[in-house]
Design a protein around this motif. Structure first.
Motif: not given
Length: 256
Positions: A232-256
């Motif tokens: 469960v802890l490993a899934l939180w680490a992988i999912g959290g950083f993965g979500s942050a990467t996708v979100r940051a890239f969306a914001a960088e390109r003007g997405g939501r």
């Protein structure tokens, strides 16, 4: 007459010749190194991270003075507090809204490289500080000391994933505050939390289930007994950083 090897438009030259095209592996490694360096600089400039480093150093000195005679449970909880605090601060800093998100490299590399680079920086800082304190406390010589130290680092990664996921949305300060609060309150087991909130059944039920899903400290204390908690802890680490990467890239390109 057209030359046999025309120089591509805009290509840089070294010594009058066109540099060879790098392989995909080289480009990926370069982008990974760039993200790692960027994350390390962000962490180095962050004042909350400096404070966490100072606290970790003080804990190492205090535990070192005891000469390895501190209670194993106390040492384990201190390691969890340090690892969780480092993860709470680091995750939000490297993926916080604003400059950290805008600093994402535009290298020709897969999307995952950027998340892995910054997550690796957080993992390195968490591991160095946590294992350093564990060595000062003589934790490796205790029964199960190595398992406790590894559990603490894994817990720090999970909390870092939570903070990173919140960072692009609410900023580093807000993400770090929420994740840090989770670290400190998370030592209370679900049953005890339910007893505290017993007068409010609806709230107690919600918190009870949240405590079984969130990356909290009581779960990290049981990793050596049940590997499911570690998953469960490993899934939180992988999912959290993965979500942050996708979100940051969306914001960088003007997405939501």
């Amino acid at each position: 007459m057209i030359p046999p090897n025309p120089r591509p438009a805009g290509a840089a030259t070294v010594g009058g010749s066109v540099p060879p095209t790098g392989s995909l592996v080289t480009a990926t490694a370069t982008a990974l190194e760039a993200e790692l360096r960027c994350a390390m600089r962000l962490l180095g400039y962050a004042r909350p991270m400096r404070l966490v480093v100072m606290v970790s150093g003080a804990a190492a000195v205090a535990l070192g003075i005891t000469g390895g005679h501190a209670a194993p449970q106390a040492v384990g909880q201190i390691l969890l507090l340090i690892a969780g605090s480092v993860g709470a601060v680091a995750g939000g800093v490297v993926f916080g809204a604003g400059a950290p998100s805008h600093a994402l490299r535009r290298a020709a590399a897969p999307l995952w490289v950027h998340g892995v680079g910054r997550a690796t920086a957080c993992a390195l800082v968490t591991a160095i500080l946590t294992l350093g304190v564990a060595m000062a406390a003589g934790g490796f010589s205790m029964s199960g000391g190595r398992a406790v130290a590894v559990s603490a680092v894994l817990f720090g990664g999970a909390v870092g994933g939570l903070s990173a996921a919140l960072g692009p949305r609410i900023g580093a300060s807000g993400a770090g505050a929420i994740a840090l609060g989770t670290v400190w309150v998370g030592f209370v087991p679900p049953a005890a939390m339910g007893a505290i909130l017993e007068p409010w059944p609806a709230v107690a039920n919600a918190v009870f289930w949240l405590w079984h899903l969130a990356p909290v400290a009581w779960r990290a204390e049981l990793v050596h007994e049940d590997v499911g908690h570690g998953i469960v802890l490993a899934l939180w680490a992988i999912g959290g950083f993965g979500s942050a990467t996708v979100r940051a890239f969306a914001a960088e390109r003007g997405g939501r």
